[in-house]
Every structure is written in structure tokens, then in C-alpha cells.
Write a protein that holds these residues in place. Structure first.
Motif, short mmCIF file in Angstrom:
data_model
loop_
_atom_site.label_atom_id
_atom_site.label_comp_id
_atom_site.label_asym_id
_atom_site.label_seq_id
_atom_site.Cartn_x
_atom_site.Cartn_y
_atom_site.Cartn_z
N ARG A 10 -4.96 -9.93 -9.41
CA ARG A 10 -4.40 -9.09 -8.35
C ARG A 10 -4.60 -7.60 -8.66
O ARG A 10 -4.81 -6.80 -7.75
N SER A 11 -4.57 -7.24 -9.94
CA SER A 11 -4.72 -5.83 -10.32
C SER A 11 -6.11 -5.31 -10.00
O SER A 11 -6.32 -4.09 -9.88
N LEU A 12 -7.09 -6.21 -9.83
CA LEU A 12 -8.46 -5.77 -9.54
C LEU A 12 -8.63 -5.28 -8.12
O LEU A 12 -9.71 -4.83 -7.74
N ALA A 13 -7.57 -5.33 -7.33
CA ALA A 13 -7.59 -4.68 -6.02
C ALA A 13 -7.56 -3.17 -6.17
O ALA A 13 -7.92 -2.44 -5.24
N ASP A 14 -7.17 -2.69 -7.34
CA ASP A 14 -7.07 -1.25 -7.63
C ASP A 14 -8.38 -0.76 -8.24
O ASP A 14 -8.84 -1.30 -9.25
N LYS A 15 -8.98 0.24 -7.62
CA LYS A 15 -10.26 0.78 -8.11
C LYS A 15 -10.18 1.24 -9.56
O LYS A 15 -11.13 1.05 -10.33
N ARG A 16 -9.05 1.82 -9.94
CA ARG A 16 -8.92 2.31 -11.32
C ARG A 16 -9.03 1.17 -12.31
O ARG A 16 -9.65 1.32 -13.38
N VAL A 17 -8.45 0.03 -11.97
CA VAL A 17 -8.54 -1.14 -12.85
C VAL A 17 -9.96 -1.69 -12.85
O VAL A 17 -10.51 -2.04 -13.90
N ARG A 18 -10.57 -1.78 -11.67
CA ARG A 18 -11.96 -2.27 -11.60
C ARG A 18 -12.88 -1.42 -12.46
O ARG A 18 -13.74 -1.93 -13.17
N ASP A 19 -12.71 -0.10 -12.36
CA ASP A 19 -13.57 0.80 -13.13
C ASP A 19 -13.33 0.65 -14.63
O ASP A 19 -14.29 0.66 -15.43
N ALA A 20 -12.08 0.53 -15.01
CA ALA A 20 -11.74 0.42 -16.44
C ALA A 20 -12.25 -0.89 -17.03
O ALA A 20 -12.75 -0.93 -18.16
N GLU A 21 -12.14 -1.96 -16.26
CA GLU A 21 -12.53 -3.28 -16.74
C GLU A 21 -14.00 -3.60 -16.45
O GLU A 21 -14.54 -4.58 -16.99
N ARG A 22 -14.65 -2.81 -15.59
CA ARG A 22 -16.02 -3.05 -15.15
C ARG A 22 -16.16 -4.43 -14.52
O ARG A 22 -17.13 -5.17 -14.75
N LEU A 23 -15.18 -4.78 -13.66
CA LEU A 23 -15.15 -6.08 -13.00
C LEU A 23 -14.93 -5.91 -11.50
O LEU A 23 -14.48 -4.86 -11.05
N PHE A 24 -15.25 -6.95 -10.72
CA PHE A 24 -14.90 -6.98 -9.32
C PHE A 24 -14.63 -8.42 -8.91
O PHE A 24 -14.95 -9.37 -9.65
N VAL A 25 -14.02 -8.58 -7.75
CA VAL A 25 -13.66 -9.90 -7.24
C VAL A 25 -14.56 -10.26 -6.07
O VAL A 25 -14.83 -9.44 -5.20
N ALA A 26 -15.03 -11.51 -6.07
CA ALA A 26 -15.81 -12.05 -4.95
C ALA A 26 -15.16 -13.35 -4.50
O ALA A 26 -14.71 -14.13 -5.35
N GLU A 27 -15.12 -13.58 -3.20
CA GLU A 27 -14.46 -14.78 -2.69
C GLU A 27 -15.37 -15.56 -1.75
O GLU A 27 -16.16 -14.98 -1.00
N GLY A 28 -15.22 -16.87 -1.79
CA GLY A 28 -15.98 -17.74 -0.90
C GLY A 28 -17.09 -18.49 -1.62
O GLY A 28 -17.78 -17.92 -2.47
N ASP A 29 -17.27 -19.76 -1.27
CA ASP A 29 -18.26 -20.60 -1.95
C ASP A 29 -19.68 -20.05 -1.84
O ASP A 29 -20.45 -20.06 -2.80
N LYS A 30 -20.06 -19.58 -0.65
CA LYS A 30 -21.44 -19.10 -0.45
C LYS A 30 -21.73 -17.88 -1.31
O LYS A 30 -22.77 -17.83 -2.00
N LEU A 31 -20.84 -16.89 -1.28
CA LEU A 31 -21.05 -15.67 -2.06
C LEU A 31 -21.05 -15.97 -3.55
O LEU A 31 -21.92 -15.49 -4.30
N ILE A 32 -20.10 -16.77 -4.00
CA ILE A 32 -20.04 -17.10 -5.43
C ILE A 32 -21.27 -17.89 -5.84
O ILE A 32 -21.83 -17.69 -6.93
N GLY A 33 -21.74 -18.77 -4.96
CA GLY A 33 -22.96 -19.52 -5.26
C GLY A 33 -24.14 -18.59 -5.46
O GLY A 33 -24.96 -18.79 -6.36
#
Length: 246
Positions: A10-33
Motif C-alpha cells: 500500500r505504501s507504494l502508492a506514494d511516489k516518495r516510497v516508490r523512488d526510495a525503493e525503486r519499485l512500482f506496482v502493476a495489476e492485472g494478469d495481462k500486464l503482469i504476463g
């Protein structure tokens, strides 16, 4: 899922956390595939029963609702490492690229990335106040194009200054520009698109070598004041590709 895992996703909704962790969230079978077929590293996949068997951590529908960053939770969610792109000192002279000056709506940015992918534009250069390309809304709106288009954030006016000084064409979309359907278009160069409400900043506009206008039809008609920036980007890219290749 543990409470800590839920909080982290849930914290990865925050840009500051994404930038610090160098991560992002992707959702859905097609995109993850698509991500699994790409060079990006997937840290975790969380999925409902029957999805990504053997590769995902099984979660309940309630847990998925808690970690999802979409209005309607998907059946799967992945935590993915952000790609690392080397940013050039200037735009290339031999192919078309885009530059975004203060585009702040995530839906617009996602659509522009998707358009770039469709029209073979491999790089987008963004001002530092442009929306984050790893915002969950942007990622979903790209429909997988974020995997193929390199998005760079940098001081844009200075980047355009170096680009123009090197002899590369810098096109600006302006109301006082030349009709794009009559103007000479080069094979390479960078096209600058502006903020949804304010347009292109003066600092960036100072570096334009050519100004382009998408004319209304008929010219004297009193209609909408301007086009949506994503729609305008699509029209510009289509006209470049209609006439030139590269």
C-alpha cells in the motif's frame, strides 16, 4: 499476507516510497504476463486462486482489495523493480522523440506513453514536475507500453537548450505555430507538449526552433479553446509518421 506486507504494498502508492525503493506496482494478469516476458525483475506477485499458479503468493479477495491501488481490485498484483535508463545529454538527431513540459494528469501521461509505443517513439523526456510514470494510474493506462518506452525526468529547459544548440530540431506545439499539415517535418527531432492548462513554459519555449499548430476546422469556427494534450500528441505523431520515417 502479513500485516507488514500489506502495509508495504500500500505504501507504494506514494511516489516518495516508490523512488526510495525503486519499485512500482502493476495489476492485472495481462500486464503482469507482459512484465514476466520483459527484462524487468518482479519482486513479488500476489494473486487469487487460479492465477499465476506456482509463481504467485496466494491471497484472498479481501486481501487483494486491501493492496490494490485501483478502484476495482484485479485478480493479481505484482511489485516490480523500476527500469534504469541512461538519459542522454540531448535528444537524438536521427529519430523522433517527445518531451512533456508539466503534464500532470496521470491518465494523459499514460495515454501519451501508449501513443509513443504505437508510433515507435522510444524515448520521452519529462520536466521534473510532470506526473510520475510509475504512478499506478499511469502504469495501468499505458497498457504495457511502459515496458517498451523509456521515460526520463530532467531539467527540461536546459535539455532542450543543449538539443537545439547541437542542431537537432525542437518542435513546439503553440497557438502561433505553423500549420502542421503545411510545415516541413524532419525525420528526427523532439516534439514538446505542454501542461494541460498552461501550455508550454516560457523557459522551454525559448528553445523551440520550429513552432507547430494543429489547426481547427474550419479555421474561423469558434469551438474548443484547445485540444487535450494526449489527443494532440496522437495527432502530431500520426502526421510525422504519415510523412516521414524514423
Amino acid at each position: 499476507m502479513t500485516k507488514a506486507e500489506i502495509q508495504f504494498v500500500r505504501s507504494l502508492a506514494d511516489k516518495r516510497v516508490r523512488d526510495a525503493e525503486r519499485l512500482f506496482v502493476a495489476e492485472g494478469d495481462k500486464l503482469i504476463g507482459e512484465i514476466l516476458q520483459s527484462s524487468l525483475r518482479v519482486k513479488n506477485i500476489y494473486a487469487l486462486e487460479g492465477h499465476f499458479e506456482g509463481r504467485a503468493e496466494r491471497v484472498t479477495a479481501k486481501e487483494m482489495e486491501r493492496i490494490s491501488q485501483l478502484k476495482t481490485a484485479s485478480t493479481s498484483l505484482a511489485v516490480v523493480e523500476q527500469p534504469r535508463h541512461k538519459t542522454p545529454a540531448k535528444a537524438p538527431a536521427d529519430r523522433l522523440t517527445l518531451a512533456l513540459d508539466g503534464v500532470q494528469n496521470p491518465g494523459n501521461l499514460g495515454t501519451i506513453i501508449r501513443l509513443a509505443d504505437w508510433f515507435g517513439v522510444e524515448d520521452i523526456f519529462c520536466s521534473e514536475d510532470t506526473a510520475d510514470c510509475f504512478n499506478p494510474k499511469v502504469v495501468q493506462a499505458t497498457m504495457g507500453a511502459i515496458l517498451r518506452v523509456r521515460v526520463h525526468y530532467l531539467p527540461l529547459a536546459e535539455f532542450l537548450r543543449r538539443t537545439a544548440a547541437s542542431g537537432v530540431v525542437v518542435y513546439g506545439t503553440m497557438l502561433d505555430g505553423d500549420n502542421i499539415y503545411d510545415a516541413e517535418l524532419k525525420q528526427g527531432g523532439v516534439v514538446v507538449m505542454g501542461n494541460e492548462g498552461k501550455g508550454v513554459s516560457a523557459a522551454c519555449a525559448d528553445n523551440f526552433t520550429h513552432k507547430l499548430l494543429i489547426p481547427a476546422y474550419p479555421p474561423e469556427r469558434q469551438g474548443s479553446e484547445s485540444l487535450n494534450v494526449a489527443m494532440a500528441t496522437g495527432i502530431v505523431c500520426a502526421e510525422f509518421r504519415r510523412r516521414v520515417r524514423g
